[in-house]
Scaffold this motif. Structure first.
Motif, mmCIF file in Angstrom:
data_model
loop_
_atom_site.group_PDB
_atom_site.id
_atom_site.type_symbol
_atom_site.label_atom_id
_atom_site.label_comp_id
_atom_site.label_asym_id
_atom_site.label_seq_id
_atom_site.Cartn_x
_atom_site.Cartn_y
_atom_site.Cartn_z
ATOM 1 N N LEU A 753 0.946 -1.210 -0.033
ATOM 2 C CA LEU A 753 0.125 -0.074 0.224
ATOM 3 C C LEU A 753 0.817 1.270 -0.085
ATOM 4 C CD1 LEU A 753 -2.408 1.632 0.191
ATOM 5 C CD2 LEU A 753 -2.522 0.940 3.119
ATOM 6 N N VAL A 754 0.636 1.961 -1.127
ATOM 7 C CA VAL A 754 1.715 3.626 -0.861
ATOM 8 C C VAL A 754 0.369 4.542 -1.273
ATOM 9 C CG1 VAL A 754 1.179 3.554 -3.568
ATOM 10 C CG2 VAL A 754 3.318 4.273 -2.231
ATOM 11 N N LYS A 755 1.192 5.684 -0.566
ATOM 12 C CA LYS A 755 0.363 7.418 -0.354
ATOM 13 C C LYS A 755 2.089 8.076 -0.851
ATOM 14 C CE LYS A 755 -2.081 10.749 1.350
ATOM 15 N NZ LYS A 755 -2.841 11.234 2.782
ATOM 16 N N PRO A 756 1.552 8.241 -2.286
ATOM 17 C CA PRO A 756 3.246 8.907 -2.283
ATOM 18 C C PRO A 756 3.168 10.831 -2.081
ATOM 19 C CG PRO A 756 2.455 7.400 -4.432
ATOM 20 C CD PRO A 756 1.222 7.636 -3.396
ATOM 21 N N ILE A 757 3.750 10.837 -2.081
ATOM 22 C CA ILE A 757 3.346 12.290 -0.806
ATOM 23 C C ILE A 757 3.646 14.011 -2.740
ATOM 24 C CG2 ILE A 757 4.181 14.417 0.450
ATOM 25 C CD1 ILE A 757 3.039 12.490 1.987
ATOM 26 N N THR A 758 2.514 14.029 -2.289
ATOM 27 C CA THR A 758 2.984 15.319 -3.423
ATOM 28 C C THR A 758 2.166 16.998 -2.875
ATOM 29 O OG1 THR A 758 0.201 15.009 -4.640
ATOM 30 C CG2 THR A 758 1.207 13.275 -4.895
ATOM 31 N N THR A 759 2.716 16.940 -2.285
ATOM 32 C CA THR A 759 3.011 18.191 -1.578
ATOM 33 C C THR A 759 4.342 18.992 -1.144
ATOM 34 O OG1 THR A 759 2.320 17.225 0.461
ATOM 35 C CG2 THR A 759 0.807 18.607 -0.913
ATOM 36 N N LYS A 760 4.150 20.213 -1.561
ATOM 37 C CA LYS A 760 5.437 21.007 -1.123
ATOM 38 C C LYS A 760 5.937 20.701 0.407
ATOM 39 C CE LYS A 760 7.754 25.119 -1.869
ATOM 40 N NZ LYS A 760 9.556 24.525 -2.267
ATOM 41 N N GLY A 761 7.329 20.338 0.709
ATOM 42 C CA GLY A 761 7.246 20.832 2.194
ATOM 43 C C GLY A 761 7.015 20.199 3.130
ATOM 44 N N ALA A 762 6.487 18.408 2.527
ATOM 45 C CA ALA A 762 5.969 17.494 3.691
ATOM 46 C C ALA A 762 6.887 16.860 4.683
ATOM 47 C CB ALA A 762 5.208 16.877 2.518
ATOM 48 N N THR A 763 6.587 16.712 6.113
ATOM 49 C CA THR A 763 7.294 16.092 6.592
ATOM 50 C C THR A 763 6.207 15.116 7.000
ATOM 51 O OG1 THR A 763 6.356 17.385 8.462
ATOM 52 C CG2 THR A 763 8.548 18.081 7.360
ATOM 53 N N GLU A 764 5.366 14.857 7.250
ATOM 54 C CA GLU A 764 4.207 14.166 7.711
ATOM 55 C C GLU A 764 2.466 13.865 6.375
ATOM 56 O OE1 GLU A 764 3.354 14.350 11.551
ATOM 57 O OE2 GLU A 764 2.192 16.293 11.351
ATOM 58 N N THR A 765 2.851 12.736 7.558
ATOM 59 C CA THR A 765 1.103 13.270 6.236
ATOM 60 C C THR A 765 0.306 11.589 6.996
ATOM 61 O OG1 THR A 765 -0.271 12.071 4.372
ATOM 62 C CG2 THR A 765 1.551 10.918 4.816
#
Ligand code: NOJ
Length: 978
Positions: A753-765
């Motif tokens: 299961l993957v959740k790629p990060i697509t926001t600038k400056g993200a450190t957590e999700t």
């Protein structure tokens, strides 16, 4: 060259403007398309009339004819508005329960296009012999299993029910309207000097003057009061002559029991389709299906893009149903929710018959099987094509290609394919190398192939109109080019190559000839591509078709194809034929066919059988990065699993953070390619500064370690049609909390299961866990625990981190030796990650074959199941078994295993490949011993931690077994004594 066309071409070639924005004025809105305007006006009149609205169409019960075996019925349909016009309806139920509904005008002035299904379907579907249609006074119906189809006579209404509950309703809102062919009312004919639009090259025209109808129009309540764009239509500077007059088709399709719908790609939208009609719609225009080259497309819009698949899933926690409309002409689809539990759609097409397939489900997996039964499963691609593809517009010379390859090797970054865009071709005459910059194409390709790598070279469909270009000259001599509206001569338009013509792939006379061009050996009968090698595969771009000086950057709708059909009838199918034929050409270059790789920009239902697609010219923005994931998911559920979006974004110069994130997105796309516009700065990953360069290297290596997972997922997709990327509603159809999720997804049946990060400056999700199960962080082995009603967890997602989890109950096979290309991994050992579930068990599989030939169809492959089971309370047994053995002649997942032998040639070629490491997550305690069954104690390490069977969260217990000396091709068992 006329100055205006030169300017047009140049404006596309020069720098990207600062503010990137779609040129919306190049493309029609619904209100600018006559038939869409008419269709929407019809639905507005129906809404105003409320319950007083009644469909004028009814079935003539006296005309019902049921075939002797009772499986098919036909009947006449009439409209009270036009009592003299005849329509024919036909219903049949296929063996798998799919209902096909066809309606056409009978004995009309002309014939509607009825061949869309023939291009999309793999074969004529088998009709069920167990169905019996029974006609009553008010309806005719057929029951099968738990399903029933009811066709009500007056007004005509077709309903598919399951367990007595309405699933799909056609014409329930009374919006069915098949505009019949009619003669243009002419008062007088006069000849005038016309003032043709210059780009049309029109000759003096004979103008017909339409008679004004003075008396009240009794049909106005239904059809409107004017002949709105019936006989001619203008858009911008173009005039569509519409010689056949109005012939649009409108039909409402409702899903009374389904609150969420998915599909009808390709659009840059959320996966769960937002509304376009009803109260406060998200979009004001309907979803449009009209293959188009949309420059700088928006990241959230129902506008058309390059490909069209008229397939829709309607979903609820109880059931999934699907629709496939075999329709090749422009189609607009309105979506509204009558309540949060029901959905209404309205389909408005420019021409063609009604040819609807109702797929009864009842689960998403059933829909995939039913759709695959109609249009085929996605191709099993060559293994190397799942590696990393490095592209840009353009690598400028053969030495440039060699240098880029050298830099990848110096940095130890894996890559499988180098691409050449249009500048390799002299004057954009595809196949013809620019001798100055590419003097040695065969040597260049051989240099790339030395490490098992391939090249992909672009071949576009526009052929430069010059006799020194064999592809054009031979096509012209064979008379297989698309014709202008007159039906005589060759249509001429503008594209990269200047004045160009297009092959009419609807003409069977073009097929063998086109395929012969790709042969790498000389032929006495015509030109062949002797300056290429079989390590070159093909990229088909601009096949919507893109025509720079055409209406909506495409071909005039009144152009003529084989059989006399107008381009409007076949527009959405056109691009698919080009890439399908190219794929066959590459497949058959050699005596023994080999698996082709062809990337296409335009596609239609059925394209999945031939190759990969990508989402076209995306922008280097975070929004485009995010919507790229949603588009790839949507394409996948409509069959096009082998999909990806340009890593880095086609336009713009992404900053390092964005590029790193884009690679993280890219490695979790089935098709992984970095690409960039000609005006962008070079951005190959080796050019990055540290730490970004190291990050991208790790990301690419991660993709390569997971190639066994991807290939195994592709095998399954190629036989079941269930997509490689699986959104939550596909995995957990009963969990409404997952219906809107489109930023996290599963890879095949691997449990990843993957959740790629697509926001600038993200450190957590946050990540949604849909079930009461353990999900292990792929990298840290942290055990997260979901909940029966679903649960969101927070996870770290700094730039070097990818939220990637293994679902408890999965065994994930990987190959962890870094290599420079995927063919070099053939003899590499495997690692198995065994992620125990709450019950202490797990399973997984791996599929391997030679990756390039069709010998797997003769049984040359290795397909193993891995199983971990608790045996009593004190031991866990991990075993490998042959998924194909012992069942000769049996079909597994639809694949006949005839011919399979465990000791087949391929298996022999990898007989020494070992499992070098087994990692078991979530054991309940430290083992007392770990042995191969019947063998001695193995070398292992254990770190205490959270057990899968408990309720705890935190670092999971980890058992690492080193080199258990078991081989991938053979059966074995490892016993872990607790
Ligand atoms: C348009 C394609 O979408 C893009 O990827 C390509 O680089 C250009 N055409 C030039 O061939």
């Amino acid at each position: 060259m006329q100055p205006w066309t030169l300017l047009g071409v140049l404006s596309l070639l020069i720098a990207v403007p600062d503010a990137l924005a779609v040129k919306s004025h190049d493309f029609k809105t619904c209100s600018q398309a006559g038939f869409c305007r008419r269709g929407r006006a019809l639905s507005a009149r129906a809404a105003d009339a409320k319950s007083a609205w009644k469909s004028p169409y009814s079935l003539d019960a006296s005309s019902i004819a049921i075939t002797p075996n009772k499986a098919v019925f036909t009947a006449g349909v009439k409209s009270t508005l036009y009592p003299d016009i005849k329509f024919g309806l036909e219903l049949r139920v296929h063996e798998d329960g799919v209902v096909r509904v066809r309606m056409d005008e009978v004995d009309g002035l002309r014939k509607r296009y009825d061949e869309a299904a023939a291009w999309a379907l793999i074969a004529e579907p088998r009709i069920s012999q167990d169905i019996a249609w029974t006609a009553g006074k008010k309806d005719i119906r057929a029951k099968y299993g738990n399903n029933e189809v009811v066709v009500a006579f007056e007004p005509l209404k077709i309903t598919l029910l399951r367990g007595g509950k309405e699933q799909v309703v056609l014409n329930g809102q009374g919006l069915l309207h098949m505009e019949h062919f009619r003669a243009k009312a002419v008062a007088e004919t006069k000849t005038e000097e016309a003032d043709p639009a210059p780009e049309q090259g029109a000759e003096d025209a004979e103008e017909q003057v339409v008679m004004e109808v003075k008396e009240p129009n009794p049909r106005a309540w239904f059809e409107g009061d004017s002949e709105d764009d019936w006989w001619e239509e203008r858009f911008s500077t173009w005039t569509d002559t519409k010689p056949k007059g109005p012939e649009s088709l409108s039909i409402d399709i409702s899903f009374p029991s389904h609150g969420t719908i998915y599909g009808i790609p390709q659009h840059a939208t959320r996966l769960a389709l937002p509304t376009t009609a009803g109260d406060a719609p998200t979009f004001t225009d309907p979803y449009r299906l009209y293959n188009a080259d949309v420059f700088e497309y928006l990241a959230s819009s129902p506008m058309s893009l390059y490909g069209s698949i008229p397939v829709l899933h309607a979903h609820s926690a109880d059931s999934t149903v699907g629709i496939f409309h075999a329709m090749g002409s422009e189609t607009w689809i309105d979506v509204a929710h009558a309540s949060n539990k029901s959905t209404q759609t309205h389909w408005i097409s420019e021409s063609g018959i009604l040819d609807l397939f109702l797929m009864p489900g009842p689960t998403p997996a059933d829909i995939f099987a039913q759709y695959a039964g109609l249009t085929g499963t996605p191709v099993l691609p060559p293994h190397w094509s799942l590696g990393y593809h490095q592209c840009r517009w353009n690598y400028i010379s053969s030495d440039d290609v060699r240098t880029v390859q050298k830099r990848f090797d110096e940095e130890d970054m894996p890559v499988d394919v180098f691409w050449l865009d249009i500048e390799y071709a002299e004057d954009h005459k595809y196949f013809m190398w620019d001798q100055k910059n590419f003097p040695d194409p065969v040597d260049m390709t051989n240099d790339v192939a030395a490490l098992g790598r391939k090249m992909v070279v672009i071949v576009d469909p526009h052929l430069k109109r010059t006799d020194n270009y064999p592809a054009f000259k031979e096509a012209s001599d064979r008379k297989v080019l698309v014709k202008p509206p007159s039906g005589e001569g060759e249509y001429e338009g503008w594209c990269w190559s200047g004045s160009s013509s297009w092959i009419d792939f609807f003409d069977p006379n073009s097929w063998d000839w086109w395929m012969s061009l790709f042969k790498t050996t000389a032929s006495k009968t015509g030109w062949t591509w002797t300056s290429s090698t079989t390590d070159i595969h093909i990229w088909n771009d601009m096949n919507e078709p893109s025509v720079f000086n055409g209406p909506e950057i495409s071909m005039p709708r009144d152009n003529i194809h084989y059989g006399g059909w107008e381009h409007r009838d076949v527009h959405n199918i056109n691009g698919m034929l080009f890439s399908n034929l190219t794929s066959k050409a590459v497949q058959h270059r050699t005596d023994q066919p080999t698996r082709p790789f062809v990337l296409t920009r335009s596609f239609f239902a059925g394209s999945q059988r031939f190759g990969a697609m990508w989402t076209g010219d995306n922008l280097g923005t975070w929004e485009h990065m995010a919507v790229g994931i949603q588009m790839v998911l949507a394409n996948g559920i409509a069959g096009m699993s082998f999909a990806g979006s340009d890593v880095g974004g086609f336009f713009g110069n992404p900053e390092p953070e964005m590029l790193v994130r884009w690679y993280q997105v890219g490695i979790f796309n089935p098709f992984l390619r970095a690409h960039a516009h000609i005006d962008t700065k070079r951005r190959e990953p080796f050019l990055l500064e540290q730490p970004y360069k190291g990050m991208v290297k790790d990301i690419l290596r991660l993709r390569y370690t997971m190639l066994p997972v991807w290939y195994t997922a592709f095998r399954e997709t190629s036989v079941t049609g269930v997509p490689v990327l699986r959104p939550h509603y596909v995995m957990f159809p009963k969990d409404p909390k997952g219906f809107d999720l489109d930023d996290q997804y599963f890879i095949g049946a691997s449990g990843l299961l993957v959740k790629p990060i697509t926001t600038k400056g993200a450190t957590e999700t946050t990540v949604y866990l849909p079930e009461d199960e353990v999900y292990y962080d792929y990298f840290t082995h942290h055990a997260h625990r979901g909940a029966a009603k679903g649960k969101e967890i927070s996870v770290q997602a700094a730039l070097h981190q990818i939220p990637l989890f293994v679902r408890g109950g999965s065994i994930v096979p990987t190959r962890e030796r870094p290599r420079r290309s995927s063919p070099l991994m053939k003899q590499d050992p495997f690692t198995l990650r065994v992620a125990l579930n709450t019950k202490g068990s797990a399973k997984g599989e791996v599929y391997l074959d030679d990756g390039v030939s069709y010998k797997h169809e003769e049984g040359q492959f290795v397909w193993r199941a891995f199983t971990a089971e608790a045996v009593g309370k004190k031991s866990v047994r991990l075993s490998s078994t042959d998924l194909a053995a012992g069942r000769p002649g049996e079909a597994v997942d639809g694949v006949a295993l005839t011919g399979y032998k465990a000791a087949n040639g391929f298996a022999e070629s990898v007989r020494d490949v070992r499992v070098e490491k087994v990692v078991v997550l979530g054991l309940s305690g430290k083992p007392a011993s770990v042995k191969v069954e019947g063998g001695g104690e193995l070398v292992w390490e254990y770190t205490a931690g959270v057990a899968a069977g408990g309720k705890g969260e935190g670092a999971a217990s980890v058992l690492t077994i080193k080199d258990p000396k078991v081989r991938i091709v053979e059966g074995w068992a490892i016993v872990i004594q607790l």
